[in-house]
Design a protein around this motif. Structure first.
Motif, PDB file in Angstrom:
ATOM      1  N   THR A  50       0.810  -1.215   0.000  1.00  8.67           N
ATOM      2  CA  THR A  50       0.000   0.000   0.000  1.00  8.67           C
ATOM      3  C   THR A  50       0.841   1.261   0.000  1.00  8.67           C
ATOM      4  O   THR A  50       0.343   2.339  -0.333  1.00  8.67           O
ATOM      5  CB  THR A  50      -0.919   0.023   1.231  1.00  8.67           C
ATOM      6  N   THR A  51       2.114   1.163   0.366  1.00 11.29           N
ATOM      7  CA  THR A  51       2.975   2.331   0.413  1.00 11.29           C
ATOM      8  C   THR A  51       4.418   1.895   0.211  1.00 11.29           C
ATOM      9  O   THR A  51       4.845   0.867   0.755  1.00 11.29           O
ATOM     10  CB  THR A  51       2.820   3.091   1.748  1.00 11.29           C
ATOM     11  N   ASP A 104      -0.985  -4.154   3.077  1.00  9.61           N
ATOM     12  CA  ASP A 104      -2.343  -4.061   3.605  1.00  9.61           C
ATOM     13  C   ASP A 104      -2.659  -5.173   4.603  1.00  9.61           C
ATOM     14  O   ASP A 104      -3.793  -5.289   5.062  1.00  9.61           O
ATOM     15  CB  ASP A 104      -3.366  -4.057   2.469  1.00  9.61           C
ATOM     16  N   TYR A 163      -3.866  -2.236   7.977  1.00  5.59           N
ATOM     17  CA  TYR A 163      -3.256  -1.562   6.826  1.00  5.59           C
ATOM     18  C   TYR A 163      -2.102  -0.675   7.305  1.00  5.59           C
ATOM     19  O   TYR A 163      -2.256   0.091   8.260  1.00  5.59           O
ATOM     20  CB  TYR A 163      -4.276  -0.671   6.125  1.00  5.59           C
ATOM     21  N   SER A 198      -0.831   2.424   6.312  1.00  7.32           N
ATOM     22  CA  SER A 198      -1.345   3.463   5.418  1.00  7.32           C
ATOM     23  C   SER A 198      -0.228   4.342   4.852  1.00  7.32           C
ATOM     24  O   SER A 198      -0.382   4.909   3.773  1.00  7.32           O
ATOM     25  CB  SER A 198      -2.382   4.325   6.140  1.00  7.32           C
ATOM     26  N   ARG A 199       0.894   4.480   5.572  1.00  7.32           N
ATOM     27  CA  ARG A 199       1.995   5.275   5.039  1.00  7.32           C
ATOM     28  C   ARG A 199       3.300   4.898   5.726  1.00  7.32           C
ATOM     29  O   ARG A 199       3.335   4.671   6.928  1.00  7.32           O
ATOM     30  CB  ARG A 199       1.751   6.777   5.252  1.00  7.32           C
ATOM     31  N   ASP A 240      -3.576   1.931   9.929  1.00  3.95           N
ATOM     32  CA  ASP A 240      -5.013   2.185   9.827  1.00  3.95           C
ATOM     33  C   ASP A 240      -5.778   0.913  10.168  1.00  3.95           C
ATOM     34  O   ASP A 240      -5.691  -0.081   9.441  1.00  3.95           O
ATOM     35  CB  ASP A 240      -5.335   2.655   8.406  1.00  3.95           C
ATOM     36  N   ASN A 256      -8.701   7.257  12.570  1.00  2.00           N
ATOM     37  CA  ASN A 256      -7.570   6.500  12.047  1.00  2.00           C
ATOM     38  C   ASN A 256      -6.701   7.393  11.174  1.00  2.00           C
ATOM     39  O   ASN A 256      -7.182   8.294  10.479  1.00  2.00           O
ATOM     40  CB  ASN A 256      -8.063   5.290  11.255  1.00  2.00           C
ATOM     41  N   ASN A 304      -4.421   8.263   8.089  1.00  2.00           N
ATOM     42  CA  ASN A 304      -4.251   7.857   6.693  1.00  2.00           C
ATOM     43  C   ASN A 304      -2.861   8.158   6.161  1.00  2.00           C
ATOM     44  O   ASN A 304      -2.417   7.520   5.199  1.00  2.00           O
ATOM     45  CB  ASN A 304      -5.288   8.558   5.817  1.00  2.00           C
ATOM     46  N   THR A 305      -2.183   9.139   6.753  1.00  2.00           N
ATOM     47  CA  THR A 305      -0.857   9.492   6.264  1.00  2.00           C
ATOM     48  C   THR A 305      -0.091  10.237   7.333  1.00  2.00           C
ATOM     49  O   THR A 305      -0.685  10.925   8.177  1.00  2.00           O
ATOM     50  CB  THR A 305      -0.951  10.354   4.987  1.00  2.00           C
ATOM     51  N   ASP A 310      -6.366  12.274   3.070  1.00  2.00           N
ATOM     52  CA  ASP A 310      -5.738  11.042   2.599  1.00  2.00           C
ATOM     53  C   ASP A 310      -4.230  11.163   2.439  1.00  2.00           C
ATOM     54  O   ASP A 310      -3.514  10.163   2.578  1.00  2.00           O
ATOM     55  CB  ASP A 310      -6.351  10.615   1.259  1.00  2.00           C
ATOM     56  N   ASP A 311      -3.738  12.359   2.122  1.00  2.00           N
ATOM     57  CA  ASP A 311      -2.299  12.506   1.936  1.00  2.00           C
ATOM     58  C   ASP A 311      -1.915  13.963   2.099  1.00  2.00           C
ATOM     59  O   ASP A 311      -2.765  14.859   2.041  1.00  2.00           O
ATOM     60  CB  ASP A 311      -1.861  11.988   0.563  1.00  2.00           C
TER      61      ASP A 311
END
Length: 265
Positions: free
Chosen positions: A113-114, A130, A159, A161-162, A178, A211, A213-214, A256-257
Protein backbone atom coordinates in the motif's frame (compact mmCIF):
# COMPACT_ATOMS: atom_id res chain seq x y z
CA UNK A 1 1.84 6.16 -18.15
CA UNK A 2 5.31 7.64 -18.61
CA UNK A 3 6.50 10.24 -21.14
CA UNK A 4 8.35 8.74 -24.07
CA UNK A 5 11.28 10.53 -25.81
CA UNK A 6 8.95 11.79 -28.55
CA UNK A 7 6.65 13.41 -25.98
CA UNK A 8 4.00 10.70 -26.17
CA UNK A 9 3.08 8.49 -23.21
CA UNK A 10 3.63 4.77 -22.84
CA UNK A 11 1.96 2.42 -20.35
CA UNK A 12 4.41 0.50 -18.19
CA UNK A 13 3.50 -2.67 -16.29
CA UNK A 14 5.80 -4.96 -14.26
CA UNK A 15 5.71 -8.56 -15.47
CA UNK A 16 7.04 -11.88 -14.30
CA UNK A 17 9.75 -13.63 -16.32
CA UNK A 18 7.14 -15.86 -17.97
CA UNK A 19 5.26 -12.83 -19.26
CA UNK A 20 2.48 -12.71 -16.67
CA UNK A 21 1.88 -9.26 -15.25
CA UNK A 22 -1.12 -7.10 -15.77
CA UNK A 23 -3.58 -9.53 -14.20
CA UNK A 24 -1.12 -11.14 -11.80
CA UNK A 25 0.48 -8.08 -10.22
CA UNK A 26 -1.75 -5.36 -8.73
CA UNK A 27 -0.15 -2.03 -9.53
CA UNK A 28 -0.60 -0.20 -6.23
CA UNK A 29 2.19 2.39 -6.00
CA UNK A 30 4.69 3.90 -8.39
CA UNK A 31 7.47 6.15 -7.12
CA UNK A 32 10.35 7.70 -9.02
CA UNK A 33 13.78 7.16 -7.52
CA UNK A 34 15.02 10.05 -5.40
CA UNK A 35 16.67 13.25 -6.62
CA UNK A 36 20.31 12.10 -6.17
CA UNK A 37 19.54 9.06 -8.33
CA UNK A 38 17.95 11.24 -11.02
CA UNK A 39 20.88 13.65 -10.96
CA UNK A 40 23.19 10.68 -11.45
CA UNK A 41 21.30 9.86 -14.64
CA UNK A 42 19.31 6.91 -13.29
CA UNK A 43 15.82 6.83 -14.79
CA UNK A 44 14.34 4.69 -12.08
CA UNK A 45 10.82 3.65 -11.15
CA UNK A 46 9.67 1.73 -8.09
CA UNK A 47 6.34 -0.10 -8.24
CA UNK A 48 4.56 -2.02 -5.51
CA UNK A 49 2.33 -5.06 -5.96
CA UNK A 50 2.70 -7.99 -3.59
CA UNK A 51 6.38 -7.54 -4.46
CA UNK A 52 8.49 -4.46 -5.04
CA UNK A 53 9.47 -3.98 -8.67
CA UNK A 54 12.37 -1.74 -9.68
CA UNK A 55 13.16 -0.54 -13.18
CA UNK A 56 16.25 1.47 -14.04
CA UNK A 57 15.26 2.05 -17.67
CA UNK A 58 11.86 3.73 -17.37
CA UNK A 59 9.90 0.48 -17.30
CA UNK A 60 11.43 -1.48 -20.16
CA UNK A 61 12.89 -4.13 -17.81
CA UNK A 62 12.24 -4.92 -14.14
CA UNK A 63 13.78 -6.66 -11.16
CA UNK A 64 11.55 -7.87 -8.35
CA UNK A 65 11.68 -8.80 -4.70
CA UNK A 66 10.09 -11.81 -3.08
CA UNK A 67 6.52 -11.60 -1.79
CA UNK A 68 6.66 -8.96 0.97
CA UNK A 69 3.17 -9.58 2.35
CA UNK A 70 2.05 -12.08 5.00
CA UNK A 71 0.70 -14.21 2.13
CA UNK A 72 -2.65 -14.65 3.85
CA UNK A 73 -5.25 -16.37 1.69
CA UNK A 74 -8.30 -14.24 2.43
CA UNK A 75 -10.55 -16.90 1.00
CA UNK A 76 -9.85 -18.80 4.22
CA UNK A 77 -11.08 -15.93 6.43
CA UNK A 78 -14.71 -15.55 7.46
CA UNK A 79 -16.52 -12.20 7.12
CA UNK A 80 -19.44 -11.51 9.46
CA UNK A 81 -19.85 -15.24 10.03
CA UNK A 82 -19.74 -16.18 6.35
CA UNK A 83 -16.97 -18.33 4.88
CA UNK A 84 -14.58 -16.36 2.71
CA UNK A 85 -14.52 -19.02 0.00
CA UNK A 86 -18.23 -18.63 -0.74
CA UNK A 87 -18.98 -17.25 -4.22
CA UNK A 88 -19.95 -13.63 -4.60
CA UNK A 89 -23.69 -13.03 -4.68
CA UNK A 90 -25.12 -12.69 -8.18
CA UNK A 91 -28.00 -13.95 -10.31
CA UNK A 92 -26.16 -17.25 -10.66
CA UNK A 93 -26.09 -17.84 -6.90
CA UNK A 94 -29.79 -17.34 -6.17
CA UNK A 95 -31.00 -19.90 -3.67
CA UNK A 96 -27.44 -20.86 -2.69
CA UNK A 97 -25.12 -19.54 0.05
CA UNK A 98 -23.13 -16.56 -1.16
CA UNK A 99 -21.23 -13.57 0.20
CA UNK A 100 -22.09 -9.95 -0.64
CA UNK A 101 -18.59 -8.53 -0.22
CA UNK A 102 -16.02 -11.02 -1.45
CA UNK A 103 -12.90 -10.68 0.75
CA UNK A 104 -14.48 -7.50 2.11
CA UNK A 105 -13.94 -5.76 -1.23
CA UNK A 106 -10.17 -6.32 -1.48
CA UNK A 107 -8.04 -8.83 -3.35
CA UNK A 108 -7.70 -12.38 -2.10
CA UNK A 109 -4.01 -11.80 -1.37
CA UNK A 110 -1.96 -9.06 0.28
CA UNK A 111 -0.61 -6.06 -1.59
CA UNK A 112 1.79 -3.21 -0.94
CA UNK A 113 0.00 0.00 0.00
CA UNK A 114 2.98 2.33 0.41
CA UNK A 115 6.57 2.33 -0.82
CA UNK A 116 9.24 4.97 -0.43
CA UNK A 117 12.95 5.57 -0.83
CA UNK A 118 15.24 7.41 1.56
CA UNK A 119 16.12 10.90 0.26
CA UNK A 120 19.36 10.57 2.25
CA UNK A 121 20.60 7.16 1.11
CA UNK A 122 19.27 5.80 -2.18
CA UNK A 123 19.83 2.15 -1.23
CA UNK A 124 17.34 2.35 1.67
CA UNK A 125 13.79 1.41 0.64
CA UNK A 126 10.66 0.96 2.75
CA UNK A 127 7.37 -0.78 1.96
CA UNK A 128 4.14 -1.27 3.90
CA UNK A 129 1.40 -3.77 3.12
CA UNK A 130 -2.34 -4.06 3.60
CA UNK A 131 -1.86 -7.00 5.98
CA UNK A 132 0.45 -5.32 8.47
CA UNK A 133 4.00 -5.85 7.23
CA UNK A 134 6.61 -3.08 7.28
CA UNK A 135 9.57 -4.07 5.15
CA UNK A 136 12.95 -2.33 4.86
CA UNK A 137 15.80 -2.90 2.43
CA UNK A 138 19.25 -1.41 2.92
CA UNK A 139 20.75 -2.72 -0.32
CA UNK A 140 18.53 -1.22 -2.99
CA UNK A 141 15.88 -3.92 -2.87
CA UNK A 142 18.10 -7.00 -3.09
CA UNK A 143 17.09 -8.19 0.39
CA UNK A 144 14.26 -7.18 2.72
CA UNK A 145 13.61 -7.41 6.47
CA UNK A 146 10.13 -7.39 8.02
CA UNK A 147 10.23 -4.92 10.95
CA UNK A 148 6.52 -4.33 11.54
CA UNK A 149 6.58 -7.05 14.20
CA UNK A 150 8.84 -4.76 16.26
CA UNK A 151 6.11 -2.11 16.58
CA UNK A 152 4.75 -2.06 20.16
CA UNK A 153 1.69 -4.31 20.21
CA UNK A 154 2.31 -5.39 16.62
CA UNK A 155 0.32 -4.24 13.60
CA UNK A 156 -2.52 -6.78 14.04
CA UNK A 157 -2.63 -7.25 10.24
CA UNK A 158 -3.92 -3.66 9.93
CA UNK A 159 -3.26 -1.56 6.83
CA UNK A 160 0.08 0.24 6.78
CA UNK A 161 -1.35 3.46 5.42
CA UNK A 162 1.99 5.28 5.04
CA UNK A 163 5.73 4.81 5.46
CA UNK A 164 7.64 8.10 5.32
CA UNK A 165 11.42 7.91 5.04
CA UNK A 166 13.09 10.75 6.91
CA UNK A 167 14.52 13.63 4.93
CA UNK A 168 17.42 13.89 7.37
CA UNK A 169 18.51 10.42 8.53
CA UNK A 170 18.67 7.15 6.59
CA UNK A 171 17.68 5.01 9.56
CA UNK A 172 14.65 7.08 10.52
CA UNK A 173 11.15 6.47 9.18
CA UNK A 174 7.60 7.26 10.25
CA UNK A 175 4.71 4.82 9.94
CA UNK A 176 0.95 5.27 10.22
CA UNK A 177 -1.31 2.27 10.73
CA UNK A 178 -5.01 2.19 9.83
CA UNK A 179 -7.28 -0.23 11.70
CA UNK A 180 -10.71 1.02 10.68
CA UNK A 181 -11.36 -2.05 8.53
CA UNK A 182 -11.15 -4.03 11.77
CA UNK A 183 -13.46 -1.62 13.62
CA UNK A 184 -10.53 0.14 15.30
CA UNK A 185 -10.62 3.91 14.75
CA UNK A 186 -7.77 4.78 17.12
CA UNK A 187 -4.74 6.69 15.74
CA UNK A 188 -1.49 4.77 15.33
CA UNK A 189 1.72 6.63 14.42
CA UNK A 190 5.26 5.41 15.09
CA UNK A 191 8.87 6.41 14.46
CA UNK A 192 12.02 4.32 14.18
CA UNK A 193 15.56 5.65 14.26
CA UNK A 194 17.37 2.35 13.77
CA UNK A 195 15.95 0.92 10.53
CA UNK A 196 12.95 -0.62 12.27
CA UNK A 197 14.67 -2.53 15.07
CA UNK A 198 12.77 -0.43 17.61
CA UNK A 199 9.74 1.85 17.33
CA UNK A 200 8.31 4.67 19.42
CA UNK A 201 4.62 5.53 19.62
CA UNK A 202 4.15 9.20 18.65
CA UNK A 203 0.35 9.34 18.38
CA UNK A 204 0.42 11.13 21.78
CA UNK A 205 -2.58 13.49 21.98
CA UNK A 206 -4.16 12.88 18.57
CA UNK A 207 -7.94 12.52 18.98
CA UNK A 208 -8.96 9.14 20.36
CA UNK A 209 -11.09 8.42 17.28
CA UNK A 210 -9.74 9.06 13.82
CA UNK A 211 -7.57 6.50 12.05
CA UNK A 212 -4.43 7.99 10.50
CA UNK A 213 -4.25 7.86 6.69
CA UNK A 214 -0.86 9.49 6.26
CA UNK A 215 2.12 10.90 8.14
CA UNK A 216 4.71 13.17 6.53
CA UNK A 217 7.89 14.93 7.65
CA UNK A 218 8.65 18.47 6.57
CA UNK A 219 11.63 18.43 4.16
CA UNK A 220 13.27 21.44 5.82
CA UNK A 221 12.31 21.15 9.50
CA UNK A 222 12.99 17.70 10.95
CA UNK A 223 10.78 18.32 13.99
CA UNK A 224 7.71 19.29 11.94
CA UNK A 225 5.34 16.42 11.16
CA UNK A 226 1.98 16.35 9.38
CA UNK A 227 -0.78 13.80 9.97
CA UNK A 228 -3.93 13.31 7.93
CA UNK A 229 -6.69 11.44 9.73
CA UNK A 230 -10.23 10.37 8.96
CA UNK A 231 -11.52 13.57 10.56
CA UNK A 232 -8.91 16.26 9.98
CA UNK A 233 -5.40 17.60 9.54
CA UNK A 234 -2.88 17.81 12.40
CA UNK A 235 0.65 19.12 12.82
CA UNK A 236 3.38 18.52 15.37
CA UNK A 237 6.33 20.87 15.90
CA UNK A 238 8.14 18.50 18.26
CA UNK A 239 8.28 15.31 16.17
CA UNK A 240 5.11 13.79 17.54
CA UNK A 241 5.40 14.52 21.25
CA UNK A 242 2.28 16.67 20.86
CA UNK A 243 -0.17 17.43 18.04
CA UNK A 244 -2.42 20.36 17.24
CA UNK A 245 -5.27 20.58 14.72
CA UNK A 246 -4.48 22.68 11.66
CA UNK A 247 -8.01 23.26 10.44
CA UNK A 248 -8.31 27.02 9.86
CA UNK A 249 -11.18 27.35 7.37
CA UNK A 250 -10.88 23.63 6.63
CA UNK A 251 -14.00 21.52 7.01
CA UNK A 252 -14.00 18.32 9.03
CA UNK A 253 -13.01 15.99 6.21
CA UNK A 254 -10.85 12.95 5.64
CA UNK A 255 -7.24 13.79 4.75
CA UNK A 256 -5.74 11.04 2.60
CA UNK A 257 -2.30 12.51 1.94
CA UNK A 258 -0.09 15.55 2.48
CA UNK A 259 2.48 17.01 0.12
CA UNK A 260 4.87 19.87 0.88
CA UNK A 261 5.79 21.88 -2.20
CA UNK A 262 9.49 21.23 -2.81
CA UNK A 263 10.22 24.83 -3.79
CA UNK A 264 7.76 26.94 -1.82
CA UNK A 265 7.69 24.64 1.24
Amino acid sequence: PMPAPDGAYVLICPTYADGRGRGAVPKQVIRFLNDPARRAGLRGVIAGGNRVFISMDRGDTWSMSGDLTKQVDRNTRSIMGLAGDLPGCSRNTRGRPCILSKNDGVSAYGTITTVTQSPVQASVLWAGTDDGNVQVSRDGGATWTEVGANIPGGTKEYYISRVEASWFDAGTAYVSVDGHRSNDLRPYVYVTRDYGRTWQDIASNLPQYGNVNTVRQDPKNRSLLYAGTEFGFFVSIDEGRSWKPFMNNLATVRIDDVMVHPREN
